[in-house]
Design a protein around this motif. Structure first.
Motif, PDB file in Angstrom:
ATOM      1  N   ARG A 255      30.184  46.558  46.000  1.00 13.25           N
ATOM      2  CA  ARG A 255      29.736  47.741  45.249  1.00 13.25           C
ATOM      3  C   ARG A 255      30.739  48.885  45.421  1.00 13.25           C
ATOM      4  NH1 ARG A 255      25.106  50.584  43.382  1.00 13.25           N
ATOM      5  NH2 ARG A 255      23.712  48.844  43.808  1.00 13.25           N
ATOM      6  N   ALA A 256      31.198  49.094  46.659  1.00 13.06           N
ATOM      7  CA  ALA A 256      32.126  50.200  46.933  1.00 13.06           C
ATOM      8  C   ALA A 256      33.491  49.958  46.300  1.00 13.06           C
ATOM      9  CB  ALA A 256      32.257  50.398  48.444  1.00 13.06           C
ATOM     10  N   THR A 257      34.011  48.743  46.452  1.00 20.68           N
ATOM     11  CA  THR A 257      35.357  48.480  45.945  1.00 20.68           C
ATOM     12  C   THR A 257      35.374  48.341  44.429  1.00 20.68           C
ATOM     13  OG1 THR A 257      35.018  46.122  46.442  1.00 20.68           O
ATOM     14  CG2 THR A 257      36.216  47.448  48.076  1.00 20.68           C
ATOM     15  N   TRP A 258      34.404  47.639  43.866  1.00 19.38           N
ATOM     16  CA  TRP A 258      34.396  47.440  42.420  1.00 19.38           C
ATOM     17  C   TRP A 258      34.179  48.741  41.663  1.00 19.38           C
ATOM     18  CZ3 TRP A 258      30.863  42.462  42.007  1.00 19.38           C
ATOM     19  CH2 TRP A 258      31.615  41.354  42.367  1.00 19.38           C
ATOM     20  N   THR A 259      33.316  49.591  42.154  1.00 17.01           N
ATOM     21  CA  THR A 259      32.959  50.803  41.403  1.00 17.01           C
ATOM     22  C   THR A 259      33.942  51.949  41.609  1.00 17.01           C
ATOM     23  OG1 THR A 259      31.490  51.498  43.206  1.00 17.01           O
ATOM     24  CG2 THR A 259      30.501  50.256  41.396  1.00 17.01           C
ATOM     25  N   VAL A 260      34.516  52.079  42.808  1.00 16.57           N
ATOM     26  CA  VAL A 260      35.332  53.265  43.102  1.00 16.57           C
ATOM     27  C   VAL A 260      36.709  52.918  43.678  1.00 16.57           C
ATOM     28  CG1 VAL A 260      35.477  55.429  44.394  1.00 16.57           C
ATOM     29  CG2 VAL A 260      33.267  54.657  43.505  1.00 16.57           C
ATOM     30  N   ILE A 261      36.732  52.252  44.821  1.00 19.41           N
ATOM     31  CA  ILE A 261      37.962  52.159  45.610  1.00 19.41           C
ATOM     32  C   ILE A 261      39.075  51.430  44.866  1.00 19.41           C
ATOM     33  CG2 ILE A 261      38.965  51.293  47.748  1.00 19.41           C
ATOM     34  CD1 ILE A 261      36.235  51.657  49.065  1.00 19.41           C
TER      35      ILE A 261
END
Length: 608
Positions: free
Chosen positions: A477-483
Motif C-alpha cells: 500500500r505504501a510503495t504502490w500509492t506513494v513511495i
C-alpha cells in the motif's frame, strides 16, 4: 480467456523463466562496474534501498496484474481500456530491445567459435598499436622495436607517448566488429556476425515453436547453468594471485560517494532495468500462471535472487580484475572499463592468462550465450504472446501461429542488419541508451497512475485477494500509492537534469525519435478512446476484468462492491474491514472450501 491459453507445466518453470528473464548480461557485468564506479561497497546501500522501495513493488505490481488478467500486455487493459496505449508502448520497447540484444548474442557466438582453437586469437599482438602494451621500454629499446619486432614489419609510428591497446581490445574492435570511427560511417556488413545473428534467431524460433510449453522446458537448463559456471569461475578466479586485492576493492566502501545524487540514480536505474520491468515481459509470463498462484511470494523471491546474482557475479569479476592488476602492477581501478568492454575485452584478456585458457574461454562465452538467450526467449515470447492474444480468432489455427513466429524472427533479423555494419556498434549504443532511458521510466510511472490511482488501490487489492485469499501487505500500500511513484518521478527529473547534447545532431534526432516512438502510443490511444467513449467511461474497468474474481477460491464475492464490481464504503451486515477486505465471515458464506458458489454467491454472480 485464460482457460483457452497455455499454462506453465509446473510452477517451477515460471520461477526459472522469470529468473532467466531478469538475470542477464546486465547483472553479471554492469552491476560490478557500477560498484567500481560508485564507491565500491557503498553502492550496495542505495542498491538495497532501491530494491526494497522500487524493484520489488514494481515486480509485484506487474506480475499480479498479468496473473489476474490472464492475458498479454496488450489485451490485459480491460482494467482501464483508456490506458491500453501503455501496453503498446511496452511491446514497442520490447521489440527494439529484442532486435539489438540479439546482436550482443551474435558477438558471443562469434567469440565462442573463435575460442575453439589451441591458441586463443586475442593472446598475441598482431598490430603495431598493441606492440607496447604492458611493456616498459627505454628509448633505445623502442628504436629497436620499430624495426625488429614479433610482427615482422616496421612500426615507425609507435611512441612512448601513445597509449597502447591490448591485444584483446584490438581483437574485439578490429576482428569482431571491424569498428568504424563513428556512427556517421556505416561501412560494410560484417558477414560473420550476420551469420551468427541468423543462427541466434533460428535457435529462438526452434525453442519457442510450441510457445510457452517449450519455453518452460528449456529454462531448466538456461536458468541453472550460468550459476554452475559462475561458481566454477569464482573458485578458479579466487585461486589467482591478486584476487584478494580485487575483492577488497569491490567491498571497501567510499562513504563520501553516498552524498552524490548520481550514485542513487545509477542504483535506481540498475534495479529497475535488471528486473526487466515495464517491457511487458513480466505481465506476459505471469499471465500463464494458475489464477491462485502466490504471486506475492514470487515477487519477493525472484528480485532477491536477481540481486544476489549480481552481488555474487561481482566476486567473480573483481577477483579476476585483481589478478590483472597484479600482473600489470597497476591499481585495480585502472584495469577495467564499462559497457561491452568489460565482457568482451577485459575478461577475455584475463582468461588468456589462465591455464587451459581455451577451455575457460569456451565455457565463459557459452555462459554469456546462455545468459543472453534466457533473456531473449522471454522477450520474444512477450512480443508473440501480445499479438496472439490481440487476435485470437485469426491465430486459432496452428499453421498461422508458426508462420507468425517465423515472421517475427525474420523481421527482427532484417532490422538488426544496420547494427552489424562497421558503424553498428555506435548505433547499438545509441538505441540502447534511448530505449532504456526515459521510455521505461515513464511507462513505470504511468502504470502506477493507471492501476493504483485511476482504477484504485482498493479495487486492485480486492483483485489480489481474490487470487491469494488475503490482501496485499501494508508495505505494498505504501510503495504502490506513494513511495515508488515519487521515486520514479525523482529519477526522471534527475536524468533530465543530467541530460547532455548528443553529437552529431542527427544522431540526437534518432535518440529522441526512438523515445517518441515508444511513448507516443499512450497519449494517442488515450485521446482516441476517451473521445470515443467519454471521459467518465474511461474511469471504469470493463466487467470482464472484475468478473475474474469469481475464478479465485479466496474471492470476496460481491459484498462491498457496486454494480461494476468496484469497491465501495458500504458495510452491510457487519464490518468489512478495509473497504471489503479481510471479511472472512463473508468469504466463508460466499464460497465453499472447494471453491463452489453458495446460493448468495450465485445470485451475485448473475450481475455479470
Amino acid at each position: 480467456m485464460a482457460e483457452d491459453r497455455g499454462q506453465w507445466g509446473r510452477q517451477l518453470e515460471f520461477i526459472l523463466t522469470m529468473i532467466g528473464y531478469a538475470v542477464g548480461l546486465g547483472n553479471v557485468w554492469r552491476f560490478p562496474y557500477l560498484c567500481f564506479k560508485n564507491g565500491g561497497g557503498a553502492f550496495l546501500i542505495p542498491y538495497l534501498i532501491c530494491l526494497i522501495l522500487l524493484g520489488i513493488p514494481m515486480f509485484a505490481l506487474e506480475c499480479a496484474f498479468g496473473q489476474y488478467g490472464g492475458k498479454g500486455p496488450l489485451t490485459v487493459w480491460t482494467i482501464n481500456p483508456t490506458f491500453k496505449g501503455l501496453g503498446v508502448s511496452m511491446v514497442a520497447a520490447s521489440c527494439i530491445v529484442f532486435v539489438y540484444y540479439d546482436i550482443i548474442i551474435a558477438w558471443s557466438l562469434r567469440y565462442l567459435v573463435a575460442s575453439m582453437t589451441s591458441t586463443l586469437p586475442w593472446i598475441d599482438c598482431h598490430d603495431c598499436s598493441c606492440l607496447l602494451y604492458n611493456k616498459n621500454v627505454t628509448e633505445d629499446e623502442l628504436e629497436v622495436l620499430r624495426y625488429n619486432n614479433s610482427l615482422g614489419y616496421p612500426c615507425l609510428n609507435i611512441s612512448m607517448d601513445n597509449s597502447a591497446s591490448s591485444p584483446s581490445e584490438l581483437y574485439f574492435n578490429e576482428e569482431i566488429l571491424n569498428k568504424s570511427e563513428g556512427i556517421g560511417t556505416a561501412g560494410d556488413i560484417q558477414w560473420e556476425l550476420l551469420v551468427a545473428n541468423f543462427v541466434a534467431y533460428l535457435v529462438i524460433f526452434l525453442v519457442l515453436l510450441k510457445g510457452i510449453q517449450s519455453l518452460g522446458k528449456v529454462v531448466y537448463f538456461t536458468a541453472v547453468f550460468p550459476y554452475i559456471l559462475l561458481t566454477i569461475l569464482l573458485v578458479r578466479s579466487a585461486m589467482l594471485e591478486g584476487a584478494y586485492d580485487g575483492i577488497v576493492f569491490y567491498l571497501t566502501p567510499k562513504w563520501d560517494r553516498l552524498t552524490d545524487a548520481a550514485v542513487w540514480s545509477d542504483a535506481a536505474v540498475q534495479i529497475f532495468f535488471s528486473l526487466s520491468a515495464c517491457m511487458g515481459g513480466l505481465i506476459a509470463m505471469s499471465s500463464y500462471n494458475r489464477f491462485n498462484n502466490n504471486i506475492i511470494r514470487d515477487a519477493f523471491m525472484i528480485p532477491i535472487i536477481n540481486c544476489l546474482t549480481s552481488f555474487y557475479a561481482g566476486f567473480v569479476v573483481f577477483s579476476t580484475l585483481g589478478n590483472m592488476a597484479k600482473i600489470k602492477d597497476l591499481p585495480v581501478g585502472n584495469v577495467t572499463q564499462g559497457g561491452p568492454g568489460l565482457a568482451f575485452v577485459v575478461y577475455p584478456e584475463a582468461i588468456s592468462s589462465m591455464p587451459v585458457s581455451t577451455l575457460w574461454a569456451i565455457l565463459f562465452f557459452f555462459m554469456i550465450c546462455i545468459l543472453g538467450f534466457s533473456t531473449q526467449f522471454s522477450a520474444a515470447e512477450t512480443i508473440m504472446t501480445s499479438i496472439l492474444d490481440e487476435f485470437p480468432a485469426f491465430f486459432k489455427r496452428r499453421p498461422r501461429q508458426v508462420l507468425f513466429r517465423v515472421s517475427v524472427c525474420m523481421l527482427a533479423f532484417l532490422l538488426g542488419i544496420p547494427m552489424i555494419t562497421q558503424g553498428g556498434f555506435h548505433l547499438l549504443n545509441l538505441v540502447d541508451e534511448a530505449v532504456l532511458g526515459f521510455p521505461l521510466l515513464f511507462i513505470g510511472l504511468l502504470e502506477y497512475v493507471a492501476i493504483i490511482h485511476f482504477y484504485g488501490y482498493e479495487n486492485f487489492a480486492l483483485d489480489v485477494k481474490s487470487m491469494l485469499g488475503f490482501s496485499p501487505f501494508i508495505y505494498f500500500r505504501a510503495t504502490w500509492t506513494v513511495i515508488s511513484p515519487v521515486l520514479l518521478t525523482a529519477v526522471i527529473v534527475f536524468k533530465a537534469y543530467q541530460m547532455e547534447d548528443i553529437a552529431p545532431a542527427w544522431s540526437g534526432l534518432i535518440y529522441y525519435l526512438i523515445v517518441i516512438f515508444v511513448l507516443m502510443w499512450v497519449p494517442l490511444w488515450f485521446f482516441y478512446y476517451s473521445c470515443k467513449r467519454g471521459l467518465w467511461e474511461m474511469m471504469r474497468p470493463e466487467k470482464e476484468w472484475t468478473s475474474r474474481r469469481q475464478l479465485g477460491n479466496g474471492g470476496t464475492g460481491e459484498a462491498g462492491l457496486d454494480e461494476n464490481g468496484l469497491a465501495i464504503d458500504k458495510k452491510p451486515n457487519g464490518d468489512f474491514s478495509d473497504r471489503g477486505h479481510d471479511n472472512q465471515s463473508f468469504q466463508k458464506d460466499t464460497y465453499t472450501n472447494e471453491g463452489d458458489y453458495t446460493k448468495n454467491g450465485i445470485e451475485n454472480a448473475t450481475k455479470f
